[in-house]
Motif scaffolding. Structure first.
Motif, PDB file in Angstrom:
ATOM      1  N   PHE A  19      -8.592  18.386   9.577  1.00  0.00           N
ATOM      2  CA  PHE A  19      -9.567  17.417   9.077  1.00  0.00           C
ATOM      3  C   PHE A  19      -8.917  16.461   8.078  1.00  0.00           C
ATOM      4  N   LEU A  20      -8.106  16.984   7.183  1.00  0.00           N
ATOM      5  CA  LEU A  20      -7.454  16.120   6.193  1.00  0.00           C
ATOM      6  C   LEU A  20      -6.463  15.171   6.856  1.00  0.00           C
ATOM      7  N   ILE A  21      -5.761  15.639   7.880  1.00  0.00           N
ATOM      8  CA  ILE A  21      -4.851  14.765   8.635  1.00  0.00           C
ATOM      9  C   ILE A  21      -5.651  13.645   9.302  1.00  0.00           C
ATOM     10  N   GLY A  22      -6.788  13.986   9.880  1.00  0.00           N
ATOM     11  CA  GLY A  22      -7.631  12.969  10.513  1.00  0.00           C
ATOM     12  C   GLY A  22      -8.140  11.937   9.527  1.00  0.00           C
ATOM     13  N   ILE A  23      -8.537  12.396   8.360  1.00  0.00           N
ATOM     14  CA  ILE A  23      -9.021  11.465   7.326  1.00  0.00           C
ATOM     15  C   ILE A  23      -7.895  10.532   6.890  1.00  0.00           C
ATOM     16  N   ALA A  24      -6.721  11.100   6.633  1.00  0.00           N
ATOM     17  CA  ALA A  24      -5.577  10.271   6.227  1.00  0.00           C
ATOM     18  C   ALA A  24      -5.190   9.309   7.347  1.00  0.00           C
ATOM     19  N   GLY A  25      -5.242   9.779   8.581  1.00  0.00           N
ATOM     20  CA  GLY A  25      -4.925   8.911   9.713  1.00  0.00           C
ATOM     21  C   GLY A  25      -5.897   7.757   9.841  1.00  0.00           C
ATOM     22  N   ASN A  26      -7.164   8.019   9.578  1.00  0.00           N
ATOM     23  CA  ASN A  26      -8.153   6.950   9.642  1.00  0.00           C
ATOM     24  C   ASN A  26      -7.946   5.917   8.546  1.00  0.00           C
ATOM     25  N   VAL A  27      -7.374   6.322   7.437  1.00  0.00           N
ATOM     26  CA  VAL A  27      -7.078   5.376   6.361  1.00  0.00           C
ATOM     27  C   VAL A  27      -5.884   4.510   6.743  1.00  0.00           C
ATOM     28  N   VAL A  28      -4.895   5.112   7.380  1.00  0.00           N
ATOM     29  CA  VAL A  28      -3.648   4.407   7.693  1.00  0.00           C
ATOM     30  C   VAL A  28      -3.749   3.595   8.978  1.00  0.00           C
ATOM     31  N   PHE A  29      -4.337   4.170  10.022  1.00  0.00           N
ATOM     32  CA  PHE A  29      -4.347   3.529  11.339  1.00  0.00           C
ATOM     33  C   PHE A  29      -5.694   2.862  11.617  1.00  0.00           C
ATOM     34  N   PRO A  30      -5.672   1.759  12.359  1.00  0.00           N
ATOM     35  CA  PRO A  30      -6.931   1.086  12.703  1.00  0.00           C
ATOM     36  C   PRO A  30      -7.653   1.809  13.842  1.00  0.00           C
ATOM     37  N   LEU A  31      -8.889   1.428  14.071  1.00  0.00           N
ATOM     38  CA  LEU A  31      -9.686   1.882  15.211  1.00  0.00           C
ATOM     39  C   LEU A  31      -9.888   3.399  15.244  1.00  0.00           C
ATOM     40  N   LYS A  32      -9.935   4.020  14.073  1.00  0.00           N
ATOM     41  CA  LYS A  32     -10.168   5.471  13.958  1.00  0.00           C
ATOM     42  C   LYS A  32      -9.173   6.292  14.771  1.00  0.00           C
ATOM     43  N   LEU A  33      -7.914   5.848  14.799  1.00  0.00           N
ATOM     44  CA  LEU A  33      -6.884   6.597  15.515  1.00  0.00           C
ATOM     45  C   LEU A  33      -6.558   7.910  14.831  1.00  0.00           C
ATOM     46  N   GLY A  34      -7.027   8.102  13.607  1.00  0.00           N
ATOM     47  CA  GLY A  34      -6.837   9.369  12.925  1.00  0.00           C
ATOM     48  C   GLY A  34      -7.561  10.510  13.628  1.00  0.00           C
ATOM     49  N   GLU A  35      -8.592  10.179  14.394  1.00  0.00           N
ATOM     50  CA  GLU A  35      -9.298  11.207  15.155  1.00  0.00           C
ATOM     51  C   GLU A  35      -8.370  11.840  16.186  1.00  0.00           C
ATOM     52  N   GLY A  36      -7.509  11.023  16.768  1.00  0.00           N
ATOM     53  CA  GLY A  36      -6.511  11.558  17.705  1.00  0.00           C
ATOM     54  C   GLY A  36      -5.518  12.454  17.004  1.00  0.00           C
TER      55      GLY A  36
END
Length: 99
Positions: free
Chosen positions: A78-95
């Motif tokens: 979950f924390l990786i996804g949240i950080a990814g959503n901050v860094v990458f556009p289009l909610k790519l942190g979900e991937g």
């Protein structure tokens, strides 16, 4: 994920961070930090982390019949996804979270 891809992502994040730091109004940031209420910021951080823990516990229950996972692993995802959503556009942190 291969080592090359990881290094490319780290390089991309480093370049974007450097670009952001070069274009930020440091004086305005310092003024905002000086005026903010650190107690409210701490309270918000605690509430946010409790929310992440609750979401992780819920997903652990959902995923456990398919594959047993630890609470720590789900929370980390979950924390990786949240950080990814901050860094990458289009909610790519979900991937990243799913990976």
């Amino acid at each position: 994920m291969s080592r090359r891809v990881r290094l490319a992502l780290v390089a991309l994040v480093a370049v974007l961070l450097a670009w952001t730091m070069a274009n930020i109004d440091r004086h305005a940031v310092a003024q905002s930090l000086a005026r903010m209420s650190w107690r409210w910021a701490l309270a918000a951080a605690v509430v946010n982390l409790v929310g992440v823990a609750i979401d992780a516990a819920r997903w652990r229950i959902v995923v456990s019949p398919v594959m047993p996972v630890s609470f720590f692993t789900v929370t980390y995802a979950f924390l990786i996804g949240i950080a990814g959503n901050v860094v990458f556009p289009l909610k790519l942190g979900e991937g990243a979270r799913a990976y």
